[in-house]
Scaffold this active site. Structure first.
Site, PDB file in Angstrom:
ATOM      1  N   ASP A  20      25.132   4.314 -28.000  1.00 41.22           N
ATOM      2  CA  ASP A  20      25.653   4.454 -29.366  1.00 41.22           C
ATOM      3  C   ASP A  20      25.414   5.973 -29.805  1.00 41.22           C
ATOM      4  OD1 ASP A  20      26.581   3.701 -31.789  1.00 41.22           O
ATOM      5  OD2 ASP A  20      24.511   3.156 -32.472  1.00 41.22           O
ATOM      6  N   GLN A  70      20.354   5.544 -45.137  1.00 41.71           N
ATOM      7  CA  GLN A  70      20.366   4.045 -45.117  1.00 41.71           C
ATOM      8  C   GLN A  70      21.331   3.670 -44.305  1.00 41.71           C
ATOM      9  OE1 GLN A  70      20.579   2.124 -49.005  1.00 41.71           O
ATOM     10  NE2 GLN A  70      21.072   0.364 -48.172  1.00 41.71           N
ATOM     11  N   GLY A  71      21.293   2.594 -43.339  1.00 38.44           N
ATOM     12  CA  GLY A  71      22.274   2.073 -42.564  1.00 38.44           C
ATOM     13  C   GLY A  71      22.290   0.543 -42.328  1.00 38.44           C
ATOM     14  N   GLY A  72      23.089   0.013 -41.518  1.00 38.56           N
ATOM     15  CA  GLY A  72      23.297  -1.368 -41.328  1.00 38.56           C
ATOM     16  C   GLY A  72      21.794  -1.896 -40.839  1.00 38.56           C
ATOM     17  N   PHE A  73      20.871  -1.218 -40.131  1.00 41.04           N
ATOM     18  CA  PHE A  73      19.703  -1.445 -39.883  1.00 41.04           C
ATOM     19  C   PHE A  73      18.651  -1.615 -40.926  1.00 41.04           C
ATOM     20  CE2 PHE A  73      19.629   2.913 -39.644  1.00 41.04           C
ATOM     21  CZ  PHE A  73      18.539   3.326 -40.266  1.00 41.04           C
ATOM     22  N   GLY A  74      18.734  -0.976 -42.342  1.00 43.25           N
ATOM     23  CA  GLY A  74      18.024  -0.868 -43.248  1.00 43.25           C
ATOM     24  C   GLY A  74      17.906   0.699 -43.705  1.00 43.25           C
ATOM     25  N   LYS A 112      11.175   4.024 -40.264  1.00 40.38           N
ATOM     26  CA  LYS A 112      12.346   3.333 -40.231  1.00 40.38           C
ATOM     27  C   LYS A 112      12.073   1.810 -40.466  1.00 40.38           C
ATOM     28  CE  LYS A 112      15.826   2.200 -36.765  1.00 40.38           C
ATOM     29  NZ  LYS A 112      16.485   2.396 -35.583  1.00 40.38           N
ATOM     30  N   LEU A 148      15.496   8.642 -46.873  1.00 41.31           N
ATOM     31  CA  LEU A 148      16.181   9.856 -46.253  1.00 41.31           C
ATOM     32  C   LEU A 148      17.576   9.286 -45.820  1.00 41.31           C
ATOM     33  CD1 LEU A 148      13.107  10.731 -43.603  1.00 41.31           C
ATOM     34  CD2 LEU A 148      14.119  12.026 -45.799  1.00 41.31           C
ATOM     35  N   VAL A 158      15.568   4.537 -44.000  1.00 40.91           N
ATOM     36  CA  VAL A 158      14.571   5.607 -43.343  1.00 40.91           C
ATOM     37  C   VAL A 158      14.025   6.328 -44.439  1.00 40.91           C
ATOM     38  CG1 VAL A 158      14.232   7.558 -41.637  1.00 40.91           C
ATOM     39  CG2 VAL A 158      15.941   5.653 -41.204  1.00 40.91           C
TER      40      VAL A 158
END
Length: 856
Positions: free
Chosen positions: A663, A546-550, A566, A544, A552
Site C-alpha cells: 500500500d 483522518q482516514g478509513g482506519f480512524g 494513530k 493531524l 491520527v
C-alpha cells in the site's frame, strides 16, 4: 575433384533449405567432411545447448551457442562477434590443409574466412564437438580427454560465464579470460564493459568501462567463502563457488549442484553484471543478483578512508578517529574526497579499530602472507608505521593468513549483518581509540586485555542493573494498573499477551531518545490515560489527519516528547489482524526511511499505535497542494524519491525479513522537519520467505492508482508490485499530479498514459511540476521519469527490482533501458477496466471483495 564435390554438397543443402528452413544435424559434431551450413545446427548429446548461425536483429550472421530447450532464445557465446557475416549464406567447417592444421573456421559466401579458432598446433583427424556444458571444443577424433583439447570456447568467453567456465589468469601463458559485454542487445560486437580479474596483491574482480578506462565496481577479494563484497554468494543453495590461487593460475568459477537447473552470469551492455536463473514454472529467467546494485557498490563512492553504508543517510561516513577531508562537500553529501585522521599518528602507541562486516579495501597493492595468523599479522602491522590496516586472508574456521595495507584505504563498505564482509582492523591514534567505548584496540598487549576485562565487567553490571530496574518498573506499573479505575487488569493483560504472542517484548517505560538496535525488539506499552492526556482528550485541534482506519493525533508526553497517535476507530476496516501485522513488522524494522514505532495501547475497545512525530505530515499534503508544492524544489523531490527507494530496498532485500508493503502511496510517506521521507503504515504488508518471490491472495487491498495490474486483476503480489507503486509515486512527485486510477477520466488518459505519450513524443520534460521554477537538472528529471516508466511497465518481469532502481538513481553513468508501455494505460486492458471508470479511485478492486481504503 574436391572442389566439385564441395559445390555439389552446397547445392543440395541449398535446395533442402528451401523446403526445410532449419535443419538440426543428427550429431553434436562436425568433421572435415561434414561442415555446418546456415540452415543447420549442432545439438549437444543431452539436448542442453544448440550451435548454429543466427541474426540478432541487425541483419548480420553470427555463429553462436544458445539453450536448446528454452524457447526464449538466450545466447551464451558468439564466435565472430566483431566480424559478422554480411552475405546471405555462411558455413562452419574444419580446415584441411597440407600441414594438417585442423582449425575451426567460419566462411562467408565467397569462401573468405571471417573467423578462426586460430590454433597453431599442427594436427590431423580433428573434430569439433558441442558439449552439454555449452563448451564447443576442437579435439582429436579419438581423444575425449579435456586435458588434451586443442581449442575450446570456454577459454574464449564472450559476455556470459556458464557453470564450469573459468574466469581469470593463467600465469604460465599470460592468458587472461574475462567477460566483455555486447555493444547492445542486438549487436554482439565487443562492448564498453568488462568483468576482469586483477591478480595483483590480493586478487579480486573488477567491472570496468574500457572506453574511458574507468573502474565502476569491484567484488572485493576472495576470503575463503565468497568475495567479501558479494554477501549474496553465501545464500545460494544450488550453486557452489570455487576460487583457485596458486603459482600457476588465479581462477574463479561456479558449478551447479543440480544439473536440472540453469544459471548464468552475464556482463550486460548497460554496464551491470547480472546472475540469472531459469525458473521453469514461469518459463522465464529470474534475476537473482546484479552488480553494481546500489550506490555503495559504486567504486570509491566515499573516497580514501571513507566507509559506505547503504542503510545510512547520507551513505558515507568516517570511522572513529577520522574526519571528513572536505567538510563543505561532505555536508552536501559528496563524500568523494574521503576522510583523514582526526589526530596525528604516533607509530609506537597507535591502536587498531576493529570493524565488523566490512568489504575489504581495494587490494591490488596489499601484502599477503598465507602462513601468518591474525596475531602475527597485527604485530607486523603495528611495528610498520606505514601499515594502515590488516585482516585475515581466509575467514573459514578460526581464520588464517594475513593481508596488510600500507596505502590509503579505498572503496570500503559496511554491511548490516555478518552475511557480508569480514573483520578489518584500521590504524587510528590511541587517543581517538580510547574515546570510543564500543571499539577496542589491537588484540595484543596486557593493557588491551585489562581494558576488555573491565569493559565486560562494567557491561554485565549495567545489564543486571537495567534488568532489576525494568523488573521494578514493571511491578510498579502492574500495581498501578490494578488500582486504576480506567484500565482494568483483564484488558491490559490481554494486550500484553497479544504482543507477547507476536514475539514483541513489552515494557512500561523506555528512553525514546535513542534508536533501538536491530536485535532490540522491546516495545513500550502506553496507558490509554497517558495518551488521552497527551492528545488533550483527542481534541480536533490536535488532529493531524483522518482516514478509513480512524484518526491520527499530535500528542505531547509528560517528558516533553512530541508523538503521533494513530487511533483505530471501532468501524475501521483495519482490525486486530492488521494492527497485529503492523506491530510485528515495524517493531522489527530499523531504517532511516521507515517511520519508527514507539509503542502501542490496546485497552478495552481501544487500539492505538504511537509513532515518532513527523513535523511535515505526509507527502500528499505538499505534493497535491498548489500553495505548498512550491516548497518542494527539485532537489528536495529528488531526495524524497531516493529516500523512498532506499527504504523500499531495505524492506525487500536488506532487512532480516522480506517485506512487501502492498500500500505504498503519497499519503503513506511521512516527512520529518528536514523533509526526509519515511515509509509508514504496514497494516497491509506481507512477509515473504527468503526464497519466496510471489504470492497470491483472494483479498486484494490497496488504493486505486497505485496497484499493479497483476495484483489488481489476479491477486498476485511480489516485490514487483511495490516497484509498480513506487513508479507511480515517482511520476506523481515529478509532476505534482495525482494518478487518477486505472481508467479514462473525462476522456483523458491517467497520469501513466499521459506520461507515456509525452515520453514517446520526446516531450517528457513537460511533465515537470510548474511550481518548480528554480534551477534543476534536465538529465536528472528525465532519468527519474524514465525510471518511473520502467517501474510501471505492465508486465512484472520487465520492471527493475529496487536494488537496480537505487543504483540507477545514484548513477548518471549507467545507460537506462527503454521502457515498455505502462500497465492500465494502454493496450488490451482498457476494455477490461472501462466499466470501473464511474467508481471512486480510492476503491480497492477485487473479484471477491471491494473495500474503501483511500482514507488510510
Amino acid at each position: 575433384m574436391k572442389r566439385i564435390y564441395y559445390h555439389t554438397t552446397t547445392i543440395i543443402v541449398f535446395i533442402l533449405s528451401i523446403f526445410f528452413p532449419c535443419l538440426t544435424l543428427a550429431t553434436d559434431t562436425i568433421t572435415s567432411t561434414q561442415p555446418l551450413t546456415i540452415n543447420q545446427t549442432l545439438v549437444s548429446t543431452g539436448e542442453v545447448f544448440e550451435l548454429g548461425f543466427f541474426d540478432p536483429g541487425n541483419n548480420n550472421l553470427y555463429l553462436g551457442i544458445w539453450y536448446k530447450k528454452i524457447k526464449q532464445r538466450t545466447y551464451v557465446w558468439v564466435a565472430n562477434r566483431d566480424t559478422p557475416v554480411t552475405s546471405p549464406s555462411a558455413e562452419l567447417k574444419l580446415t584441411i590443409g597440407d600441414n594438417g592444421n585442423g582449425n575451426i573456421i567460419v566462411l562467408n559466401q565467397d569462401e573468405t574466412a571471417v573467423w578462426s579458432s586460430n590454433q597453431s598446433v599442427s594436427t590431423a583427424n580433428t573434430v569439433a564437438q558441442l558439449l552439454d556444458s555449452g563448451n564447443f571444443v576442437l579435439r582429436m577424433d579419438n581423444d575425449e580427454d579435456p586435458e588434451n583439447y586443442i581449442w575450446q570456447s570456454f577459454e574464449n568467453p564472450t559476455n556470459t560465464l556458464l557453470p564450469g567456465m573459468k574466469l581469470g589468469w593463467d600465469r604460465k601463458t599470460g592468458v587472461n579470460r574475462f567477460l566483455r559485454s555486447w555493444k547492445s542487445d542486438t549487436d554482439p560486437k565487443v562492448g564498453d564493459y568488462s568483468f576482469k580479474m586483477n591478480i595483483h596483491g590480493f586478487p579480486e574482480i573488477f567491472i570496468s568501462k574500457e572506453t574511458d578506462v574507468r573502474t565502476l565496481y569491484r567484488s572485493g577479494p576472495w576470503n575463503g567463502r565468497r568475495f567479501s563484497g558479494v554477501p549474496e554468494m553465501k545464500s545460494v543453495s544450488l550453486i557452489e563457488f570455487e576460487f583457485k590461487n596458486n603459482s600457476d593460475e588465479v581462477l574463479y568459477w561456479f558449478k551447479m549442484l543440480n544439473g536440472s537447473y540453469y544459471s548464468r552470469l552475464v556482463m550486460s551492455s548497460s554496464g551491470s553484471l547480472e546472475r540469472f536463473t531459469w525458473v521453469e514454472s514461469s518459463h522465464a529467467w529470474s534475476e537473482y543478483w546484479s552488480a553494481p546494485r546500489d550506490q555503495c557498490d559504486a567504486y570509491k563512492k566515499c573516497g580514501p578512508f571513507g566507509v559506505c553504508d547503504a542503510n545510512a543517510s547520507p551513505v558515507c561516513k568516517c570511522m572513529t578517529g577520522f574526519r571528513p577531508k572536505n567538510q563543505q562537500a561532505w555536508d552536501l553529501r559528496d563524500g568523494s574526497d574521503g576522510c583523514v585522521w582526526s589526530s596525528e599518528l604516533e607509530c609506537g602507541s597507535d591502536g587498531f579499530l576493529p570493524l565488523k562486516n566490512m568489504k575489504l579495501p581495494e587490494s591490488s597493492k596489499a601484502f599477503v602472507d598465507q602462513s601468518m595468523n591474525l596475531s602475527q599479522c597485527a604485530e607486523i602491522c603495528k611495528s610498520n608505521c606505514s601499515c594502515t590496516a590488516y585482516a585475515n586472508m581466509d575467514i573459514t574456521g578460526v581464520g588464517s593468513g594475513c593481508v596488510i595495507w600500507a596505502v590509503d584505504l579505498l572503496d570500503m563498505r559496511q554491511y548490516a549483518d555478518s552475511e557480508g564482509g569480514q573483520d578489518l582492523y584500521v590504524r587510528v591514534a590511541a587517543s581517538d581509540l580510547d574515546q570510543s567505548p564500543t571499539i577496542g584496540a589491537s588484540e595484543n598487549g596486557s593493557s588491551n586485555n585489562v581494558a576488555k576485562t573491565v569493559g565486560i565487567t562494567v557491561g554485565i553490571s549495567a545489564v543486571i542493573i537495567i534488568l532489576l530496574l525494568l523488573f521494578y518498573l514493571r511491578r510498579k506499573k502492574m500495581q498501578r494498573l490494578k488500582n486504576s479505575s480506567i484500565n482494568r487488569k483483564g484488558p491490559h493483560e490481554r494486550s500484553q499477551d497479544f504482543l507477547m504472542s507476536e514475539g514483541i517484548i513489552v515494557q512500561s517505560k523506555k528512553d525514546y531518545s535513542g534508536e533501538t538496535t536491530t536485535d532490540d525488539l522491546e516495545l513500550p506499552l502506553f496507558d490509554f490515560t497517558t495518551l488521552t492526556i497527551a492528545t488533550e482528550n483527542f481534541s480536533d485541534e490536535n488532529k493531524l489527519g483522518q482516514g478509513g482506519f480512524g484518526c491520527v493525533y499530535k500528542g505531547i508526553l509528560v517528558e516533553g516528547e512530541i508523538i503521533a497517535v494513530k487511533r483505530l476507530s471501532r468501524t475501521s476496516g483495519q482490525g486486530v489482524e492488521e494492527l497485529k501485522n503492523e506491530v510485528r513488522l515495524i517493531a522489527k524494522l530499523q531504517h532511516r526511511n521507515l517511520v519508527r514505532l514507539l509503542g502501542c495501547c490496546i485497552e478495552v475497545e481501544e487500539k492505538l499505535l504511537v509513532y515518532e512525530y513527523m513535523e511535515n505530515k505526509s507527502l500528499n499534503t505538499f505534493l497535491f497542494d498548489k500553495e505548498k508544492s512550491a516548497r518542494l524544489n527539485w532537489q528536495k523531490r529528488f531526495d524524497i524519491i531516493s529516500g523512498i527507494a532506499r527504504g523500499l530496498l531495505y524492506l525487500h532485500q536488506d532487512s532480516r525479513l522480506r517485506i512487501i508493503h502492498r500500500d505504498l502511496k503519497a499519503s503513506n510517506v511521512l516527512l520529518d522537519k528536514e523533509m526526509n521521507p519515511k515509509i509508514s503504515d504496514f497494516g497491509m504488508a506481507r512477509i515473504f520467505g527468503g526464497d519466496q518471490t510471489e504470492a497470491e491472495t483472494k483479498k486484494v487491498v490497496g488504493t486505486y492508482g497505485y496497484m499493479s495490474p497483476e495484483y489488481a486483476m489476479d491477486g498476485l503480489f511480489s516485490i514487483k508490485s511495490d516497484v509498480f507503486s513506487f513508479g507511480v509515486l515517482v511520476l506523481e512527485i515529478v509532476s505534482g499530479k495525482k494518478n487518477r486510477g486505472f481508467y479514462y477520466s473525462s476522456n483523458q488518459l491517467n497520469l501513466l498514459g499521459h506520461t507515456w505519450n509525452l515520453w514517446t513524443q520526446g516531450k517528457a520534460l513537460e511533465l515537470l511540476d510548474e511550481s518548480i521554477r528554480a534551477e534543476f537538472s534536465k538529465d536528472e528529471v528525465l532519468r527519474c521519469i524514465q525510471i518511473g516508466l520502467l517501474c510501471v511497465q505492465e508486465h512484472a518481469e520487465d520492471r527493475p527490482n529496487m536494488s537496480k532502481v537505487v543504483l540507477l538513481l545514484s548513477s548518471d553513468v549507467l545507460n537506462l533501458p527503454q521502457p515498455k508501455y505502462p500497465g492500465f494505460s494502454l493496450g488490451k486492458r482498457h476494455s477490461e477496466i472501462e466499466s470501473l471508470s464511474k467508481h471512486d479511485e480510492s476503491l480497492t478492486i477485487n473479484g471477491v471483495t471491494v473495500t474503501v481504503l483511500d482514507g488510510r
